[in-house]
Enzyme design. Structure first.
Site, PDB file in Angstrom:
ATOM      1  N   CYS A  56       0.864  -1.280  -0.124  1.00 42.71           N
ATOM      2  CA  CYS A  56      -0.095  -0.132  -0.206  1.00 42.71           C
ATOM      3  C   CYS A  56       0.942   1.210   0.067  1.00 42.71           C
ATOM      4  CB  CYS A  56      -0.887   0.042   1.246  1.00 42.71           C
ATOM      5  SG  CYS A  56      -0.434   0.348   2.661  1.00 42.71           S
ATOM      6  N   ARG A 112      -3.033  -0.770   5.515  1.00 35.10           N
ATOM      7  CA  ARG A 112      -3.770  -1.723   4.773  1.00 35.10           C
ATOM      8  C   ARG A 112      -2.694  -2.920   4.697  1.00 35.10           C
ATOM      9  NH1 ARG A 112      -5.350   1.518  -0.072  1.00 35.10           N
ATOM     10  NH2 ARG A 112      -3.559   2.482   0.513  1.00 35.10           N
ATOM     11  N   ASP A 159      -8.410   2.916   1.995  1.00 35.84           N
ATOM     12  CA  ASP A 159      -7.395   3.153   2.826  1.00 35.84           C
ATOM     13  C   ASP A 159      -8.016   4.110   4.148  1.00 35.84           C
ATOM     14  OD1 ASP A 159      -5.270   4.362   4.401  1.00 35.84           O
ATOM     15  OD2 ASP A 159      -4.520   5.502   2.552  1.00 35.84           O
TER      16      ASP A 159
END
Length: 160
Positions: free
Chosen positions: A9, A15, A126
């Site tokens: 990410c 994440r 996100d």
């Protein structure tokens, strides 16, 4: 044979470390330890050396995942050669990875949610700037995609 997976990410504090911790758990319960290696990294170096976001850790801990030992790092060029599969959490990070990669390396890069069985989403959202429930949604999505990914890797390992 072993199989190496990198989960990516942007900053590697929400994440992708969540995905690493969850996927690591599924590797263990499927007796794939020693056969499957997992790591996570970010396409940006904002948080290198930092532990996962405290909200990420709390949400993961509530489900029995310990992310406290993980530390953010940035994707390195050698990662593109080392890992068998590099999975981005969203299309922006996928694009960043594709720009870094050679045509041969690009064949091993994809989206993590392609392995989801119960979500139609292409991207793991996100949760960093959102409300607390976003971290639980990330966990739901990551657990689902991790199960699908484990099944896919088991098939690859059986045929090799």
């Amino acid at each position: 044979m072993s199989y190496r997976v990198l989960l990516v990410c942007m900053g590697n504090i929400c994440r992708s470390p969540t995905a690493e911790g969850v996927f690591r758990y599924f590797i263990k319960i499927n007796n794939l330890g020693g056969k499957v290696e997992v790591d996570s990294a970010g396409t940006h170096g904002y948080h290198v050396g930092e532990a996962p976001d405290s909200r990420t850790q709390r949400a993961a801990s509530a489900r029995g995942y310990n992310l406290s030992q993980l530390r953010a790092r940035k994707v390195a060029r050698q990662d593109l050669d080392y890992f068998d599969l590099i999975l981005a959490m969203d299309k922006s990070n996928l694009d960043n990875l594709m720009r870094m990669a050679t045509p041969e390396q690009q064949k091993r890069i994809g989206l993590f949610m392609d392995y989801s069985q119960n979500f139609d989403d292409d991207e793991v959202p996100d949760p960093y700037y959102g409300l607390g429930h976003g971290f639980d949604l990330v966990l739901d999505m990551v657990e689902d995609a991790s199960l699908g990914l484990v099944e896919e890797i088991k098939k690859k390992l059986e045929t090799s």
